[in-house]
Design an enzyme around this catalytic site. Sequence first.
Site, PDB file in Angstrom:
ATOM      1  N   GLU A   1       0.836  -1.213   0.000  1.00  0.00           N
ATOM      2  CA  GLU A   1       0.000   0.000   0.000  1.00  0.00           C
ATOM      3  C   GLU A   1       0.869   1.261   0.000  1.00  0.00           C
ATOM      4  O   GLU A   1       0.539   2.255  -0.637  1.00  0.00           O
ATOM      5  CB  GLU A   1      -0.950  -0.031   1.195  1.00  0.00           C
ATOM      6  CG  GLU A   1      -2.000  -1.138   1.023  1.00  0.00           C
ATOM      7  CD  GLU A   1      -2.944  -1.270   2.198  1.00  0.00           C
ATOM      8  OE1 GLU A   1      -2.433  -1.496   3.316  1.00  0.00           O
ATOM      9  OE2 GLU A   1      -4.160  -1.133   2.011  1.00  0.00           O
TER      10      GLU A   1
ATOM     11  N   GLU B   1      -2.962  -9.945   3.898  1.00  0.00           N
ATOM     12  CA  GLU B   1      -3.721  -9.769   5.135  1.00  0.00           C
ATOM     13  C   GLU B   1      -5.091 -10.428   5.076  1.00  0.00           C
ATOM     14  O   GLU B   1      -5.684 -10.713   6.112  1.00  0.00           O
ATOM     15  CB  GLU B   1      -3.864  -8.292   5.509  1.00  0.00           C
ATOM     16  CG  GLU B   1      -4.419  -7.370   4.432  1.00  0.00           C
ATOM     17  CD  GLU B   1      -3.306  -6.812   3.548  1.00  0.00           C
ATOM     18  OE1 GLU B   1      -2.629  -7.627   2.907  1.00  0.00           O
ATOM     19  OE2 GLU B   1      -3.127  -5.587   3.485  1.00  0.00           O
TER      20      GLU B   1
END
Length: 529
Positions: free
Chosen positions: A110, A130
């Site tokens: 990210e 995740e």
Amino acid sequence: MGAATPESVVTTARAGAILVVTVNNPPVNALGVAVRQGLAAAMAQAQADSTVAGVLLMGAGKAFIAGADIREFGKPAMPPSLPEVCRSIEDCTKPVVAVLHGAALGGGLEVALSAHYRIALPAAKLGLPEVSLGLLPGSGGTQRAPRLMGARAATQAAVQLPFDEGMARERALFLECLDSPQRAGLIHAFFAEREVVKIPEAKAAAPRAFATIAIIGGGTMGAGITVSALDAGYPVTMVERDAASIARGRANVEKVYTGLVAKGRMTEEAKAAVMARYTGSTSYDDLANVDLVIEAVFEELDVKKAVFKELDRVCKPGAVLATNTSYLDIDAIAAVTSRPQDVIGLHFFSPANIMKLLEIVVPAKVGADVVATAFELAKKLKKVPVRAGVCDGFIGNRILAVYKQAADYIMEDGASPYEIDEAVRGFGFAMGPFQVTDLAGGDIGWATRKRRAATRDPKARYVEVADRICERGWFGQKTGRGFYLYPEGARVGQPDPEVLAIVDAERAKKGVTPRQFTADGIMRRYMAA
Ligand code: NAI
């Protein structure tokens, strides 16, 4: 080593007009609070310094940034948040380039996605793992990734909302996940899997070298373990009782690869290359040079003792001799050999080429180096090893026994095995308990129940449905029939009216008036067990 400070974990250096920002937070540059503060400070520095024309963002060591610091999850949030850091990178008026030379995972990806450009070297690994920890990307992963890769490659609803609304939705859903017991459980499991490999024997001894593996038995487990070892690149010799049995054992192995070819996940050439490492045999004498043997013959102590006497006779000194027994006393098996220091339990779970858990059962006389070897094997086979002591059922089967008993009681009290399996699947398990029995083979549990019959408390509640089914020779998938019907080798079973009749008859015999269960009612009793 002092505590991490923003200055120690994020360093800045000048290369002409470029500000080089390096994340240096070993081992994987996780995005703990100090890293987030350091990145925010570096971006502020780049913005404020008029002599900086551009920013290069990189990671020290092997990784770019391999993710959030998941130790912080569930604790009070410390500013700045990762979305704020990502925003500061994206909003920088000077070009920011992320250099990806290793893992850029989760929050790390990210960060890279919020840079204006990315340069990936061949070793770069990108991903948002995740999701396997009960989370979704919470710092723009769901918004920036699809905007970069295009809607066709994007799966999650990221392209439907304007960016800021998408970010807000992502954050709300992320926080919902963060609060969930599933997230807490999965992260607990993540750390638990790291803890279980820290075994006392590793300090005392190094693993023995092993390059060749033999499997005794080519049934459900022997074939599955063979596939697991072949997949890890080992040559495998399988020994069976006779020509017909070894032909069946080979077919059991080949079937797995034929299935992969049919699904387009393997080429015929690759299958041939794997099968070239497989050797079938009916003679123990072929095992004279093998480094590691795993026995997976019938679950009967005398049969296993006979096999281990043979292994003791033929195997070279130092060969590791393992048994896949589910319940039997491994000390007793080791005692028939002249080398109990080499004998260990390697308890795989069915299907052995898929299931991750591997119980490493440590008998009294085994050498520390053999235990270390077993853990090394687990690593090579990509299993999660758990150290267990010698006891009836080790760990997994003792847990399963408690669930199974609850399921049996619920069945006798009124729910059908099919309703129970459906409720358990609906809750989130991959399979229900009766499907598991059919997959593993009902005969294994039956043998154990017969063995325990003499010592069972006669006053304890005992559900006999599974015994009635086994008495008919219905052992599950391997016989085409168990709690379910498997016409022509089908993997997915169909409900069997005759099984329901057996359940009814057993209820009548015990004087049980069946009652209705909801899925929720089933799960409350099942999980309470
Ligand atoms: P299975 O009945 O499918 O296979 C056993 C195989 O061993 C048969 O092919 C048989 O021909 C062969 N065999 C018997 N005696 C032999 C000998 N003296 N030499 C060579 N081969 C011989 O049984 P399954 O399910 O594979 O179980 C094997 C072992 O694995 C048992 O100890 C069982 O408790 C254990 N186990 C089974 C699990 C399961 O889910 N089925 C899970 C974990 C362990």
